[in-house]
Design an enzyme around this catalytic site. Sequence first.
Site, PDB file in Angstrom:
ATOM      1  N   GLU A 211       7.928  41.048  69.055  1.00 49.56           N
ATOM      2  CA  GLU A 211       8.444  40.442  67.512  1.00 49.56           C
ATOM      3  C   GLU A 211       7.675  39.785  66.850  1.00 49.56           C
ATOM      4  O   GLU A 211       7.986  39.035  66.453  1.00 49.56           O
ATOM      5  CB  GLU A 211       9.720  40.803  67.345  1.00 49.56           C
ATOM      6  CG  GLU A 211      10.933  41.316  68.184  1.00 49.56           C
ATOM      7  CD  GLU A 211      10.922  42.899  67.588  1.00 49.56           C
ATOM      8  OE1 GLU A 211      10.147  42.884  66.145  1.00 49.56           O
ATOM      9  OE2 GLU A 211      11.487  43.946  67.828  1.00 49.56           O
TER      10      GLU A 211
ATOM     11  N   HIS B 199      15.119  35.237  67.037  1.00 49.03           N
ATOM     12  CA  HIS B 199      16.307  36.334  66.930  1.00 49.03           C
ATOM     13  C   HIS B 199      17.283  36.224  68.003  1.00 49.03           C
ATOM     14  O   HIS B 199      15.807  36.655  68.922  1.00 49.03           O
ATOM     15  CB  HIS B 199      14.491  37.596  66.612  1.00 49.03           C
ATOM     16  CG  HIS B 199      14.979  38.443  67.611  1.00 49.03           C
ATOM     17  ND1 HIS B 199      16.477  39.770  67.147  1.00 49.03           N
ATOM     18  CD2 HIS B 199      14.987  39.876  68.125  1.00 49.03           C
ATOM     19  CE1 HIS B 199      16.229  40.346  67.275  1.00 49.03           C
ATOM     20  NE2 HIS B 199      15.220  40.561  68.492  1.00 49.03           N
TER      21      HIS B 199
ATOM     22  N   HIS C 137      20.648  38.509  69.982  1.00 52.53           N
ATOM     23  CA  HIS C 137      20.930  39.760  70.634  1.00 52.53           C
ATOM     24  C   HIS C 137      22.381  39.911  70.891  1.00 52.53           C
ATOM     25  O   HIS C 137      22.924  40.218  71.710  1.00 52.53           O
ATOM     26  CB  HIS C 137      20.613  40.782  71.684  1.00 52.53           C
ATOM     27  CG  HIS C 137      19.168  41.435  71.421  1.00 52.53           C
ATOM     28  ND1 HIS C 137      18.483  42.099  72.589  1.00 52.53           N
ATOM     29  CD2 HIS C 137      17.673  41.152  70.459  1.00 52.53           C
ATOM     30  CE1 HIS C 137      16.860  42.326  71.752  1.00 52.53           C
ATOM     31  NE2 HIS C 137      16.965  42.107  70.562  1.00 52.53           N
TER      32      HIS C 137
ATOM     33  N   HIS D  91      20.439  46.640  66.021  1.00 56.04           N
ATOM     34  CA  HIS D  91      19.970  45.792  67.373  1.00 56.04           C
ATOM     35  C   HIS D  91      20.255  44.158  67.258  1.00 56.04           C
ATOM     36  O   HIS D  91      20.451  44.119  68.659  1.00 56.04           O
ATOM     37  CB  HIS D  91      18.124  45.427  66.418  1.00 56.04           C
ATOM     38  CG  HIS D  91      17.319  44.704  66.752  1.00 56.04           C
ATOM     39  ND1 HIS D  91      16.050  45.318  66.900  1.00 56.04           N
ATOM     40  CD2 HIS D  91      17.238  43.844  67.533  1.00 56.04           C
ATOM     41  CE1 HIS D  91      14.579  44.791  68.067  1.00 56.04           C
ATOM     42  NE2 HIS D  91      15.437  43.846  68.624  1.00 56.04           N
TER      43      HIS D  91
HETATM   44 ZN    ZN Z   1      15.326  41.790  69.583  1.00 52.82          ZN
END
Ligand code: ZN
Length: 214
Positions: A71, A90, A92, A153
Amino acid sequence: MAETARAMSQMGLVTGASGNVSTRLAPSDSEEPLLAITPMATSYATMEADDIVVTDFDIEPVEGELMPSSESMLHVAIYQARPDVGAVIHTHSVYSSVLAVSGLDIPPVLDEVVVNIGGPIRVSEYGFPSSEALAQNVTAALGDRKAAIIANHGAVGVGRDLEEALEICALVERVSEIFVHATALGQIIHLPPEAVEAETAIYRMRNSDIGGVE
Ligand SMILES: [Zn+2]
């Protein structure tokens, strides 16, 4: 950075090697901008400083043995749009992923969220993982705030440094959990508009260097 990645994992914001952490490296005037980012497919629980990869904004590796996070484009897009941002995380995390699946923005419902994140937390348009579309859609959803939810996501949080970005990610998960439960109860009471206005003014005063995105 490895410490932040391990903390992110210990806080339950990611599992295994999902999610990623980066920081902008302050270049001298003559140099091109660089970022340091966690590598692809490496468990955060055991991550060490040597695992971190340094790349330029074209994601060409400059230092490090491993492949940069898949990413990386998202991180670069945010640094390009937001000169005030020094670190991007980032995650999850579970409750923000619930909202990512439901497509529900988090409206201004908690004072601390408006003051620290700058307003509602928006869900981006969908973008395929690792794609330029994801990078652009999430940067658009972020606007001039410090967090966004990535459709179907996860979530992203930003800050001046790694410490702030990690705090933002923890706050996003906390408000996501609260919002999911409150939604299940069937009643959401929004903050009074004048409180949102005053808190947004505090956010803008503290972050007066944020550029004119959105
Ligand atoms: Zn991800």
